[in-house]
Design a protein around this motif. Sequence first.
Motif, PDB file in Angstrom:
ATOM      1  N   GLU A 318       0.804  -1.211   0.000  1.00 32.30           N
ATOM      2  CA  GLU A 318       0.000   0.000   0.000  1.00 32.30           C
ATOM      3  C   GLU A 318       0.844   1.272   0.000  1.00 32.30           C
ATOM      4  O   GLU A 318       0.446   2.292  -0.557  1.00 32.30           O
ATOM      5  CB  GLU A 318      -0.930   0.008   1.226  1.00 32.30           C
ATOM      6  N   TYR A 319       1.990   1.224   0.653  1.00 33.58           N
ATOM      7  CA  TYR A 319       2.800   2.431   0.789  1.00 33.58           C
ATOM      8  C   TYR A 319       4.283   2.099   0.603  1.00 33.58           C
ATOM      9  O   TYR A 319       4.743   1.027   0.998  1.00 33.58           O
ATOM     10  CB  TYR A 319       2.624   3.075   2.169  1.00 33.58           C
ATOM     11  N   SER A 320       5.004   3.044   0.028  1.00 32.99           N
ATOM     12  CA  SER A 320       6.465   3.004  -0.023  1.00 32.99           C
ATOM     13  C   SER A 320       6.968   4.360   0.460  1.00 32.99           C
ATOM     14  O   SER A 320       6.584   5.402  -0.092  1.00 32.99           O
ATOM     15  CB  SER A 320       6.967   2.731  -1.444  1.00 32.99           C
ATOM     16  N   ILE A 321       7.788   4.342   1.478  1.00 36.46           N
ATOM     17  CA  ILE A 321       8.274   5.578   2.096  1.00 36.46           C
ATOM     18  C   ILE A 321       9.781   5.646   1.929  1.00 36.46           C
ATOM     19  O   ILE A 321      10.506   4.707   2.275  1.00 36.46           O
ATOM     20  CB  ILE A 321       7.880   5.635   3.576  1.00 36.46           C
ATOM     21  N   GLY A 322      10.255   6.742   1.389  1.00 34.05           N
ATOM     22  CA  GLY A 322      11.667   6.898   1.111  1.00 34.05           C
ATOM     23  C   GLY A 322      12.463   7.432   2.284  1.00 34.05           C
ATOM     24  O   GLY A 322      11.961   7.584   3.405  1.00 34.05           O
ATOM     25  N   THR A 323      13.713   7.742   2.022  1.00 34.39           N
ATOM     26  CA  THR A 323      14.624   8.239   3.054  1.00 34.39           C
ATOM     27  C   THR A 323      14.261   9.657   3.463  1.00 34.39           C
ATOM     28  O   THR A 323      13.959  10.503   2.613  1.00 34.39           O
ATOM     29  CB  THR A 323      16.070   8.217   2.535  1.00 34.39           C
ATOM     30  N   TYR A 324      14.294   9.898   4.760  1.00 36.10           N
ATOM     31  CA  TYR A 324      14.029  11.244   5.272  1.00 36.10           C
ATOM     32  C   TYR A 324      14.777  11.430   6.588  1.00 36.10           C
ATOM     33  O   TYR A 324      14.804  10.525   7.423  1.00 36.10           O
ATOM     34  CB  TYR A 324      12.529  11.459   5.507  1.00 36.10           C
ATOM     35  N   VAL A 325      15.395  12.575   6.735  1.00 38.53           N
ATOM     36  CA  VAL A 325      16.090  12.906   7.978  1.00 38.53           C
ATOM     37  C   VAL A 325      15.399  14.110   8.611  1.00 38.53           C
ATOM     38  O   VAL A 325      15.480  15.227   8.073  1.00 38.53           O
ATOM     39  CB  VAL A 325      17.577  13.226   7.743  1.00 38.53           C
ATOM     40  N   PRO A 326      14.675  13.944   9.717  1.00 36.32           N
ATOM     41  CA  PRO A 326      14.020  15.082  10.373  1.00 36.32           C
ATOM     42  C   PRO A 326      15.033  16.131  10.823  1.00 36.32           C
ATOM     43  O   PRO A 326      16.195  15.820  11.095  1.00 36.32           O
ATOM     44  CB  PRO A 326      13.318  14.428  11.573  1.00 36.32           C
ATOM     45  N   LYS A 327      14.571  17.364  10.917  1.00 35.40           N
ATOM     46  CA  LYS A 327      15.458  18.452  11.324  1.00 35.40           C
ATOM     47  C   LYS A 327      16.047  18.206  12.707  1.00 35.40           C
ATOM     48  O   LYS A 327      17.198  18.521  12.970  1.00 35.40           O
ATOM     49  CB  LYS A 327      14.689  19.766  11.307  1.00 35.40           C
ATOM     50  N   GLY A 328      15.239  17.637  13.594  1.00 33.87           N
ATOM     51  CA  GLY A 328      15.718  17.393  14.950  1.00 33.87           C
ATOM     52  C   GLY A 328      16.887  16.442  15.000  1.00 33.87           C
ATOM     53  O   GLY A 328      17.781  16.569  15.842  1.00 33.87           O
ATOM     54  N   LEU A 329      16.926  15.466  14.084  1.00 31.78           N
ATOM     55  CA  LEU A 329      18.040  14.527  14.046  1.00 31.78           C
ATOM     56  C   LEU A 329      19.264  15.148  13.387  1.00 31.78           C
ATOM     57  O   LEU A 329      20.398  14.872  13.778  1.00 31.78           O
ATOM     58  CB  LEU A 329      17.634  13.258  13.292  1.00 31.78           C
ATOM     59  N   LYS A 330      19.053  15.984  12.387  1.00 28.36           N
ATOM     60  CA  LYS A 330      20.181  16.656  11.745  1.00 28.36           C
ATOM     61  C   LYS A 330      20.923  17.545  12.727  1.00 28.36           C
ATOM     62  O   LYS A 330      22.156  17.598  12.766  1.00 28.36           O
ATOM     63  CB  LYS A 330      19.692  17.507  10.576  1.00 28.36           C
ATOM     64  N   GLN A 331      20.179  18.261  13.562  1.00 30.41           N
ATOM     65  CA  GLN A 331      20.781  19.191  14.498  1.00 30.41           C
ATOM     66  C   GLN A 331      21.506  18.497  15.628  1.00 30.41           C
ATOM     67  O   GLN A 331      22.418  19.054  16.227  1.00 30.41           O
ATOM     68  CB  GLN A 331      19.702  20.117  15.070  1.00 30.41           C
ATOM     69  N   SER A 332      21.102  17.253  15.939  1.00 29.78           N
ATOM     70  CA  SER A 332      21.680  16.559  17.093  1.00 29.78           C
ATOM     71  C   SER A 332      22.793  15.596  16.713  1.00 29.78           C
ATOM     72  O   SER A 332      23.346  14.912  17.566  1.00 29.78           O
ATOM     73  CB  SER A 332      20.587  15.780  17.833  1.00 29.78           C
ATOM     74  N   SER A 333      23.135  15.510  15.423  1.00 34.61           N
ATOM     75  CA  SER A 333      24.147  14.551  15.001  1.00 34.61           C
ATOM     76  C   SER A 333      25.194  15.239  14.133  1.00 34.61           C
ATOM     77  O   SER A 333      24.870  15.910  13.155  1.00 34.61           O
ATOM     78  CB  SER A 333      23.498  13.401  14.213  1.00 34.61           C
ATOM     79  N   ASP A 334      26.468  15.080  14.515  1.00 33.15           N
ATOM     80  CA  ASP A 334      27.550  15.616  13.692  1.00 33.15           C
ATOM     81  C   ASP A 334      28.010  14.589  12.663  1.00 33.15           C
ATOM     82  O   ASP A 334      28.875  14.864  11.844  1.00 33.15           O
ATOM     83  CB  ASP A 334      28.725  16.051  14.567  1.00 33.15           C
ATOM     84  N   ARG A 335      27.429  13.380  12.730  1.00 32.81           N
ATOM     85  CA  ARG A 335      27.733  12.326  11.763  1.00 32.81           C
ATOM     86  C   ARG A 335      26.416  11.796  11.204  1.00 32.81           C
ATOM     87  O   ARG A 335      25.862  10.829  11.724  1.00 32.81           O
ATOM     88  CB  ARG A 335      28.530  11.196  12.405  1.00 32.81           C
TER      89      ARG A 335
END
Length: 409
Positions: A318-335
């Motif tokens: 029914e669904y296919s969901i691609g790659t996504y990086v939320p803003k909250g994870l981008k800000q909290s990870s330097d890698r």
Amino acid sequence: MAQENSFKKRKITTVDDGGGLLESLPGDILTDIFSRLPISSLAKLMFVCRSWRSILTTQHGLVSSSCSSDKKPCLLLHCDSPIRNGLHFLDLSEEEKRIKTKKFTLRFSSSMPEFDVVGSCNGLLCLSDSLYNDSLYLYNPFTTNSLELPECSNKYHDQELVFGFGFHQKTKEYKVVKIVYFRGSSSSYRGRGRIQYKQSEVQVLTLPTRRDQSLSWRSLGKAPYKFMKRPTEALVNGRLHFVTRPRRHVPDRKFVSFDLEDEEFREIPKPDCGGLNRINHRLVNLKGCLSAVVYGNYGKLDIWVMKSYGVKESWGKEYSIGTYVPKGLKQSSDRPMWIWKNAENGKVVRVLCVLENGEILLEYKSRVLVSYDPKLGKFKDLVVQGMPNWFHTVVHVGTLSWLDTPLDL
């Protein structure tokens, strides 16, 4: 002045009597009014007067179940930091700008300082002690009703537990299922870095619907399968569903149900999507249907839905969901690449539910809630006031019911 004071006095007295004109309205009109309110408001209205409390708690669950549904659930956020004892909620039936998290006060926190959520059903939560595995509680967070469940007489020193909790519409019974894997008399051995538990037992507790009923665990004997060490994730058609753990000589993963009516395990046909034996996947209830979330690389996932329960041919992607990086994870990870560590095991993205507008609610890395529009292919971070830093989301249909509440839904 005397006349004004008299008016104020009469006004206050009217409110104390339970709402004056509101109290005089017919019960069906009050029920309709209450059904339009969020569950958090209904919980407060219970304490206005006896007649309102009676309407809210004894009308066969109609009021509380109509204001909160599978499409408009409230989310319970079980906090993991600093210890696993916090429980917050946010009500998605409210306007988006007004949504904010609120924290529950748990009356049994002293006897069970850390807990896991076994499951949610008809507004009731089943909680297990995450430190000692002995205590189990049944709890309605909105009415604060709670019940400590008895300990099972069969105890094992070194064990691994898998829990399940659900309700069967035909029998009108709630049941807690505990599957115990233990070493037995012989010593365990390590295989591939973990201890192998060769013995097992299935224990079932039927919860009382009357105060004069007793509580006692029953043994169903040995478990026919070895399941993944996590609570059952999908209650569909009165059956709890599990995924088996692959073994060296039996790599095939199976979908297995436990019927809460006849208490039998049965295998469920899997979708023909390939890769289910080597890639981890989770089962979830989406819009009342059994669904399988199949994980790929970098947070990609497919969702297969069984539209006719038990019919293999009814599985469809029914669904296919691609790659996504939320803003909250981008800000909290330097890698950033570390975000996708263990992504294929479902440890990055969890599918929670399908909302009323058709969007899919997702949880990323136990830190961010995201809605996904499958028609537009767009993601949206849900920014809610008071969100804890780390949490495990439980989709919960809030009600004011308890074990003895008739459920004719």
